[in-house]
Design an enzyme around this catalytic site. Structure first.
Site, PDB file in Angstrom:
ATOM      1  N   GLU A 218       0.864  -1.181   0.000  1.00 42.83           N
ATOM      2  CA  GLU A 218       0.000   0.000   0.000  1.00 42.83           C
ATOM      3  C   GLU A 218       0.897   1.227   0.000  1.00 42.83           C
ATOM      4  O   GLU A 218       1.712   1.410   0.911  1.00 42.83           O
ATOM      5  CB  GLU A 218      -0.895   0.009   1.258  1.00 42.83           C
ATOM      6  CG  GLU A 218      -1.831   1.210   1.326  1.00 42.83           C
ATOM      7  CD  GLU A 218      -2.543   1.340   2.692  1.00 42.83           C
ATOM      8  OE1 GLU A 218      -2.100   0.709   3.673  1.00 42.83           O
ATOM      9  OE2 GLU A 218      -3.520   2.084   2.756  1.00 42.83           O
TER      10      GLU A 218
ATOM     11  N   ASP B  76      -4.187   9.983  10.011  1.00 43.71           N
ATOM     12  CA  ASP B  76      -2.897   9.401  10.363  1.00 43.71           C
ATOM     13  C   ASP B  76      -2.438   9.849  11.735  1.00 43.71           C
ATOM     14  O   ASP B  76      -2.698  10.982  12.147  1.00 43.71           O
ATOM     15  CB  ASP B  76      -1.842   9.802   9.324  1.00 43.71           C
ATOM     16  CG  ASP B  76      -1.923   8.926   8.091  1.00 43.71           C
ATOM     17  OD1 ASP B  76      -1.688   7.719   8.222  1.00 43.71           O
ATOM     18  OD2 ASP B  76      -2.248   9.445   7.011  1.00 43.71           O
TER      19      ASP B  76
END
Lengths: 402, 244
Positions: free
Chosen positions: B36, B47
């Site tokens: 990924e 994140d």
């Protein structure tokens, strides 16, 4: 209202945030209109925040400019020195009604942080304020004040270490702990329902102004002017005049130039449509969609995005966007002090600069109102540096020596 | 099902391009088959600190979205069976959603992940992906509730990205019975389960519940620990590989 204003707004968030936003939306619909909530909120606005704030006729400036009658809405008279308290009180009270025991908030200049910390102290909730490391450094007085109100100030080290990074950090904290925590967002932006929620609590500015001018002059103004960062004071005062034949002007930060990173003109400059931090609106960004740095002498206008409702009102032409730069804001700040005895926040000084220009081109029978969204004491360390440097520097050195 | 794949996550250009290609090579050499790649964004709201700082560094060192194609092509030759691309909504929005999906498809990308395009506020992204013929992986989380899971299943996705812990990436996650139950409730599509995975034990625990375990921040931390990216990433991924 709804999730979108035209094509702006929405709820572009990670799936993890959906339940917390849904809970907030439900509370907004169920709790805010209730008699019990409204009674307590109105009581706090009057007896704690100090509302209604005055609408002051600026007679000396009116004479000096020789045009329209200039009125100034003194939001800076409210508790903690700015309009931010209207929303902070509303959202912290809502959190309390929702059974939360802890509120978190983001802050840039520190005004929303100070207002939320004060509201949380008053209502007996714990408070954590997220603030970028750069802002912590340059806004120590407000960090000190938040701590006096018992808030924890959490320093954010990511990104540009300013307001947008504080927003990201606060959202992440909320996700971790939404069962006991509510996120009190400070401007009319972010994912739905925040643009609606914040405007709902800021509409009091417009409602009061409208009835005060009708009482003073028996007629509506021709112009209403407000400064515009995220846009909560602007959308707050404009909201009462949207259906009237009144021109509405929002003033963005022209900063120190027109180059990249030198200003915060989303609507009157090079802003482009984007989907960032949970909502679709105009943002200062590069060709590939990365958010750009911004600059303004006033920390409250130094933000790359703008609330979705204002983006929509700008697109339809209902609100006209213009700019004032750092220098013009400082000049207006000094003029208001000398002519009217008013110390204006640097954010509001942007609105003042444009108001004076507009007033001089208007007829004497006409009326212009500007929103002084905050008062200027908070900017002491910026204004004194710009306008009084030698003596100020000596003073600081002397104080530091102890 | 007694096996499980590993999907390794790399932030493009962190701290520079060679780090990404050397790390990818280390992963391929250790038998990782799914990669990924994250296109760095200035405001990565989903994140944690580790990948947020990685995005910042990459952008500061000159990463451009226009370079993403080169990164994807450079890992395609390494033998991965699937390459997925993750980024935030504003990047494909500015590029043009359909153009983004077509470009990714043309680059041979298996799936795209955009965490801040939730179902219903996705600007038609998932439907367009279906028409263009590339998988767009919706993100499922344990607290999403039955009605949203149903909504997600109604789209008949081939693949789902499941975030095991409520919150952001990068902190340790125990694979609890609740997590297993949640993964079972998603049954049908291939499930890529991640968030906070850094040990072989966690990966092993997911066997039978997920098609792949996602290793993200753990690898980013390894890359950040020094200039020997190949060795550092090799060691980090070995820590996550079950014996069998």
């Amino acid at each position: 209202m709804g999730k979108y204003f035209g094509s702006y707004g929405g709820q572009y968030v990670g799936e993890v945030l959906k339940p917390a936003l849904g809970e907030l939306e439900q509370a907004m619909t169920d709790i805010i209109p209730s008699g019990e909530f409204q009674r307590e909120y109105q009581y706090l606005l009057k007896h704690f925040a100090g509302r209604p704030t005055p609408l002051c006729f600026a007679e000396n400036l009116t004479k000096m400019m020789g045009g329209a009658k200039i009125y100034i809405k003194l939001e800076g008279m409210a508790q903690t020195g700015a309009h931010k308290i209207n929303n902070a009180l509303g959202q912290v009270l809502l959190a309390k009604y929702m059974g939360k025991t802890h509120v978190i908030a983001e802050t840039g200049a520190g005004q929303h942080g100070v207002a939320t910390a004060a509201a949380a102290a008053k209502l007996g909730l714990e408070c954590t304020v997220f603030m970028g490391a750069v802002d912590v450094k340059r806004q120590q007085p407000n960090v000190f004040l938040m701590k006096q109100f018992g808030a924890e100030v959490s320093t954010v080290q990511e990104g540009s270490r300013t307001l947008k990074d504080a927003v990201n950090a606060a959202l992440k904290q909320w996700v971790e702990d939404s069962s006991r925590t509510s996120y009190v967002l400070g401007s009319a932006l972010g994912p739905y329902p925040y643009p609606d929620l914040v405007r709902t609590f800021q509409e009091v500015i417009g409602r009061e102004t409208r009835s005060q001018i009708l009482e003073a002059e028996g007629t509506l103004p021709q112009q209403v002017v407000a400064c515009c960062g995220g846009g909560s004071n602007a959308v707050g005062i404009f909201s009462a005049f949207l259906d009237d034949p009144v021109s509405l002007t929002a003033v963005e930060a022209g900063g120190r130039g027109t180059g990249r990173g030198e200003h915060a003109q989303r609507m009157s400059g090079q802003g482009e449509m984007g989907i960032i931090e949970g909502y679709k609106s105009f943002f200062l960004q590069d060709e590939e969609g990365q958010v750009l740095h911004t600059h303004s002498i006033s920390a409250g206008l130094d933000y790359p995005g703008i609330g979705p409702q204002l983006a929509y009102l700008g697109e339809t032409g209902r609100v006209k966007f213009t700019r004032a730069d750092d220098r013009q804001a400082l000049d207006a700040y000094q003029l208001l002090a000398r002519k009217e005895g008013l110390l204006c926040a640097l954010e509001s000084a942007h609105a003042a600069a444009v108001t004076l220009t507009l007033a001089s081109d208007m007829d004497k029978k006409e009326i212009i109102i500007m929103n002084m969204s905050g008062r200027g004491e908070k900017d002491l360390f910026i204004t004194a540096r710009e306008l009084y440097w030698e003596q100020w520097q000596q003073f600081l050195l002397q104080e530091a020596k102890g | 099902m007694s096996t499980i794949e590993i999907m390794a996550h790399l932030v493009m250009g962190f701290p520079r391009k060679e780090a990404t290609t050397e790390s990818a090579r280390a992963l391929a050499d250790r038998g990782v088959r799914i990669l990924e790649l994250q296109i760095p964004f200035s405001d990565p709201t989903a994140d944690g600190p580790v990948n947020t700082r990685a995005c910042e560094t990459s952008l500061r060192e000159g990463f451009r979205v226009a370079h993403a194609g080169e990164y994807i092509r450079s890992v395609q030759e390494m033998g991965f069976t699937e390459v997925h691309v993750m980024t935030y909504a504003n990047i494909p929005f500015r590029f043009g959603f359909d153009r983004y999906l077509r470009t990714m498809k043309d680059l041979g990308v298996t799936g795209v992940i955009v965490p801040d395009l939730p179902i219903e506020d996705d600007e038609g992204f998932y439907a367009s992906a279906g028409i263009i013929g590339i998988d767009a992986l919706p993100v499922a989380v344990p607290n999403m509730g039955a009605s949203r899971i149903k909504l997600m299943q109604g789209m008949n996705p081939n693949r789902i990205y499941a975030a095991l812990r409520e919150g952001v990436t990068g902190r340790s996650t125990g694979i609890t019975d609740d997590a297993k139950q949640f993964l079972t409730s998603l049954a049908g599509p291939k499930i890529y389960a991640g968030f906070g995975i850094s040990s072989a034990e966690q990966v092993s625990d997911l066997k039978g519940y997920a098609y792949a375990a996602v290793i993200g921040s753990h690898i980013t931390r390894a890359i950040a620990s020094g200039p020997d990216w190949y060795d550092q990433v090799s060691r980090a991924i070995e820590q996550c590989m079950p014996d069998t």
